[in-house]
Every structure is written in structure tokens, then in C-alpha cells.
Design an enzyme around this catalytic site. Sequence first.
Site, PDB file in Angstrom:
ATOM      1  CG  ASP A  86      -1.821   1.086   1.308  1.00 35.60           C
ATOM      2  OD1 ASP A  86      -2.380   1.071   0.181  1.00 35.60           O
ATOM      3  OD2 ASP A  86      -1.866   1.925   2.361  1.00 35.60           O
ATOM      4  CD  GLU A  94      -2.431   2.419  -3.352  1.00 39.15           C
ATOM      5  OE1 GLU A  94      -3.509   2.813  -3.464  1.00 39.15           O
ATOM      6  OE2 GLU A  94      -1.821   2.348  -2.253  1.00 39.15           O
TER       7      GLU A  94
END
Length: 522
Positions: free
Chosen positions: A211, A271
Site C-alpha cells: 500500500d 500501489e
Amino acid sequence: MGAMTGLSGTTATRASTEWWRSGVVYQVYPRSFADSDGDGVGDLPGVTARLDHVQRLGADAVWLTPFFRSPQADHGYDVSEYCDVDPLFGTLADADALVAAAHERGLRVIVDLVPNHCSDQHPLFQAALRPGAPERALFHVATSADGPPNDWPSVFGGPAWTRLPGSDDWYLHLYAPEQHDWNWREPRVHEMFRGVLRFWLDRGVDGIRIDVAHGLYKAEGLPDLPEGYAPEPMRLRGNPHACDQEEVHDVYREWRRIADSYDPPRVLVGEVNLSPERAARFTRPDELHQAFAFALVSAPWDAASWAETGAELLRTARPVTWVVENHDVARVPTRYGGGEHGLRRARAALLAVLGLPGAAYVYQGQELGLPEVDVPEEARQDPAWFRSGVTRDGCRVPLPWRQDPSTANGFSVAGESWLPQPEGWGELSVALQEADPASTLHLTRAALRLRRTLHEEGLLSVDDEVEWDARDGVLTARRGDFALVVAMGDGPVALQGDLLLSSEPLDAAGRLPADAAAWVRA
């Protein structure tokens, strides 16, 4: 628990260790997938019970968004313990059972690591609340009597700083106030996350999704924003001092060495919400294996835009990891106009990304053509909603498995649903689409099955060069004897070659109708 290998046996013998280069990954948002215990929130046993659905789709892997211990201020992206399962989702034993069940079905498992920030309930941040505590060095804490230490905004709205009670000390949170940014200039942070990485890889997971992978490091001295800066709503990339710092690449080089030390090697997925050119730097040979190609998420339904975007992605990074939908953006049918019109375009977009060279990610419910839900304001839970007026709840409404409102349309054994399902949600259910050969579910299965066959036959390769054309509102992407055709204009399109698959039936003249896609063999 002793170290475990990942996907093994005959399945591993059949599969290349570089499966990720052309693999299709199915994204599971656990709290909205399937609820096994009747509390209205999906859980790991619920995911395990529904893995046959993912297997029948033809996916290569599942990616699970965070299920670690968390107060759930940002639905799991605020982690209080990285090496345990939150009781809301189950236990470590449930996680192990899920991994084992996935491997039995030939599915790999990717878990979601959140290294940019943690929960305010994390023991290390709780310790950092004490004045002078050595744990403060693990976070960004600055002293200022005149307001926030700099002018950085939070991605979720408002300032990125909150004052510690009873002091002039402020802590940095680029997202919600309950999510405190780690200080990656502190070696102890590196050591901790190396341990977290090994913990999950030792348990047999096949990859890690990272993330905010472009975050982690902040500019030295935490300077004010550059003059003329304009915040980009819900995007960190607009703050050049808070992301994309050069030091972050050393983190992923180290993690890549760890991932490569396993047999078979594990996969790292980032990401990285930057321009294609900047994102490509994260997938150099000794860093991450993949970075999501977010450019198509924001591309309009326009042939020239798709051709330009696709060509840029293939030019800057190979293999590309194609995606048009996930848990942070509005559902594709709604983005493309809504109703039957939007659904046709969504089906075509799905066939398009599956027909391009590289990997692809499919978000749960995308295979059903689910639209964005206008969740009532009183039921919204996204922390971004309360700070900026932007909500992601509409793409996170629990899945409909069968038409039965008394069980939240098959989502929960007790009929509860943490976000309310709209009226008629069951009409889009898996069970009803199973019975309809023309459904989006059957289209997805057919596309994944054919995609695999064409790769096995050698007609398609992840290394294919693509010839793009966008004349007269028609997108064409040619890969040798294979062509993807998407009718993005107002009228039907004559096809040249043998039809392999189309998102809508051809018209009486054998033409591809508007807002449809086709795979053609020359």
C-alpha cells in the site's frame, strides 16, 4: 509455526515462477466478500468458503486487502499489529486455512502490507505518546507553537498534522488522523518490516501487495509545499515532498532480495499512483515485480485516450499490470455513464484489459458488472467522507451471491450487511448470472478461459508488441495475428478476421455494436 513453501507440487511444476507477468489476480475486499459468522462483516472463513467461485472464474491468484489487527478507522489500512489477524476477520489459523485451500485449487495468495502508516493504537505509537520516549523517532513528530509544522494537506482532507494533547508537539498523518506515518529514516522501522515481510512469506503466501508504495520516505526537513502547488483530491502524488523520494527504492531492492530467497520466489506488487514514467522506476529488475497501471482508471471512454494511454504504459513499463477498477474508485459501469449504457462499456473495458499484454487485476463484483451504490449518508463509513466529502463506500457494498434479502442476498448467514445493499441488489447475484449465458459472469469466465488457451497455444505472449489505432472512434490493438477491437464511437464496426469472443452479440450484418469489444484472429 515453521516455514512453509508457497504454491507447490504438480501445480508449481505446471506454472512458471514468472506467472505474475501475465497472471490475472482477483481482488478480494474481505469485509464485503462473504460473512460466515453472521456479524454483518465478511471474514476469512467466508473467503475460504467461496474460493470455488474464484477458481471457476479462471483467475491465477487472489489479493486480500488488509485483515490484520486494526481498530478499523480506515477499514484495516490502520494496522495495530501486522503479524496477527483481527478477530473481526478470524484467526491466524483461518488465514493458514485460506492459504492452504487456495493452493489446493491452484490459486496463489497475495496479502496487503501497509508500510507507510499504522494505527494510533499500535503499541509503538502508544509508547511514542510519552514525552521524550525513544519510540518517537519511529514517527514524524515535530514541535511547533504556531500551528502545524508545515502546510501539507491530508489525502483525506484537512491538514496532515494533529497536535498531541497538552503539548506543542504534532504528528504527521498523510491519511486519517488515526493513521500515523512511519519514519523510514529510522533503521528500526526497516528492521520491523523485514520481520513482517518474512512472517507472512513463511506462512506460505505467494506475494505481497504494498500500500502507498511510493510513500514511505518524506523529504528531509519536511519543507513546505512548492510554490503554486495545487492539491490533488484523494491522491498523494500531488505532494512531491511526501512521496517518490529516491531512498524508497533501496527498501524495495532489499525486499526483492528477501522475496527472491524463497522457493518459488515470491511476488511484490506496488500501489504506485504516479505518472507511468515515474511508476516504471519501481519495477526495475531488482525492485518490485509489478506496479498497478492506474492511468486507465482515469481515462475517459474515448478511443484516442485509450490508445495514447496504453501505448505510454507499454513504452514505459513491461509487463504492464492493467486495472480499471478497485476498492478506492467508483465502479466502472457508473463511471462510464450508468445503466445499461454503462454496463455495456464496463463489459467492453473488461475484455479490453484482458486482451492486452501483461497482467490484469479484477476487483470483486467486476465479474458481475456491479454498479456504484449511492450509500445513504447516515450509513457511510469511509473516513475520507467525514473529512473531504468524498466516499469510497459505494464500491465496497457486500457482494450478492443469491437473490435473498433475508441473508443480505447470500452475503451473511444472519442477513446483516455492514453497508446496506440497495433494493434489487440480488438481481445482480452470482446465482442468477450463473443461469444466464449472456451474463457478465459468463463473459468473464469465457474471457479468462480463452485468454489462457491463447497463451498456451502461443497466439498471445506477454512480450507482444502492440500496434495501436484509434480512427473513427474505434480502438484497435493488434498483437500479431490477434486484434482487440473496441467500438467506442456511436456506430457499429465491421470486423476483419475470425471472431474469437465479443462482449455483445454481433448485429444482423455481423458487425460489432457500439460500446462493445471483440477479440479477433486475423
